[in-house]
Structures are given as structure tokens and as C-alpha cells.
Write a protein that holds these residues in place. Structure first.
Motif, mmCIF file in Angstrom:
data_model
loop_
_atom_site.group_PDB
_atom_site.id
_atom_site.type_symbol
_atom_site.label_atom_id
_atom_site.label_comp_id
_atom_site.label_asym_id
_atom_site.label_seq_id
_atom_site.Cartn_x
_atom_site.Cartn_y
_atom_site.Cartn_z
ATOM 1 N N SER A 6 0.823 -1.216 0.000
ATOM 2 C CA SER A 6 0.000 0.000 0.000
ATOM 3 C C SER A 6 0.854 1.263 0.000
ATOM 4 N N SER A 7 2.033 1.213 0.619
ATOM 5 C CA SER A 7 2.917 2.384 0.621
ATOM 6 C C SER A 7 3.399 2.723 -0.788
ATOM 7 N N LYS A 9 1.596 2.013 -3.554
ATOM 8 C CA LYS A 9 0.446 2.392 -4.384
ATOM 9 C C LYS A 9 0.332 3.901 -4.535
ATOM 10 N N ASN A 10 0.530 4.646 -3.456
ATOM 11 C CA ASN A 10 0.446 6.108 -3.536
ATOM 12 C C ASN A 10 1.543 6.675 -4.426
ATOM 13 N N GLN A 11 2.733 6.089 -4.368
ATOM 14 C CA GLN A 11 3.827 6.548 -5.221
ATOM 15 C C GLN A 11 3.532 6.260 -6.690
ATOM 16 N N LYS A 13 0.543 6.042 -8.017
ATOM 17 C CA LYS A 13 -0.497 7.000 -8.417
ATOM 18 C C LYS A 13 0.126 8.355 -8.726
ATOM 19 N N LEU A 14 1.103 8.764 -7.921
ATOM 20 C CA LEU A 14 1.779 10.043 -8.149
ATOM 21 C C LEU A 14 2.525 10.034 -9.480
ATOM 22 N N SER A 17 0.136 10.397 -12.217
ATOM 23 C CA SER A 17 -0.435 11.748 -12.287
ATOM 24 C C SER A 17 0.549 12.720 -12.943
#
Length: 92
Positions: A6-7, A9-11, A13-14, A17
Motif C-alpha cells: 500500500s505504501s 500504491k500512492n507513489q 499513483k503520483l 499523475s
């Protein structure tokens, strides 16, 4: 299916983006992809190269308890000794 922490996943997504929507992601030559990954790293303020991503992936597999032989196959190392170098450098 590839398990993604999960840590991470945010990276991911970034990174997506920051990727321009008109850009193709998987249809690049090796050189172009290398440059794009480096550019994304620059935007994130980190030194990022395709090989860095490869090692990060393998390290995460190790931390999650993957068998060293599985990692060897995924990385396509012909010698287990090559994979064990990674293993020994990440287990302390």
C-alpha cells in the motif's frame, strides 16, 4: 497478479499523475523509457532509473518473504549467485 504494498500504491499513483495523458506508457524504446523514468524521478526530487525500479521490486519481494529462486526467475538471472548478491545486501 502482482502484490503491491500500500505504501507503493500512492507513489505509483503520483507517477501516473505526473505522466502526460497524451504520452504512451508502454510503447517506448528502451532509451526513451529510460529518459522518461529519469524525468519523473527529477520531478519527484529523487534519482530514478529503470534499474532502480528493478532492484526496488526485488527488494520488496524479499521483504515480503518470496523465495530466492522465484526472485531469480523474475529477474531472469541465469545464476542464483547473482540474485544472492541482492539478497545478502538487503538482509544485513
Amino acid at each position: 497478479m502482482l502484490p503491491i504494498p500500500s505504501s507503493l500504491k500512492n507513489q505509483i499513483k503520483l507517477v501516473f499523475s505526473l505522466w502526460k495523458s497524451e504520452d504512451r506508457f508502454f510503447d517506448y524504446t528502451k532509451v526513451t523509457l529510460w529518459r522518461r523514468i529519469k524525468e519523473i524521478g527529477k520531478r519527484l526530487g529523487i534519482e530514478l532509473r529503470p534499474h532502480t525500479l528493478r532492484h526496488t521490486f526485488a527488494t520488496e519481494m524479499l521483504r515480503k518473504g518470496a523465495n530466492i529462486r522465484v526472485i531469480q526467475k523474475v529477474l531472469r538471472h541465469s545464476s542464483l549467485a547473482t540474485t544472492q548478491i541482492l539478497y545478502s545486501s538487503n538482509t544485513g
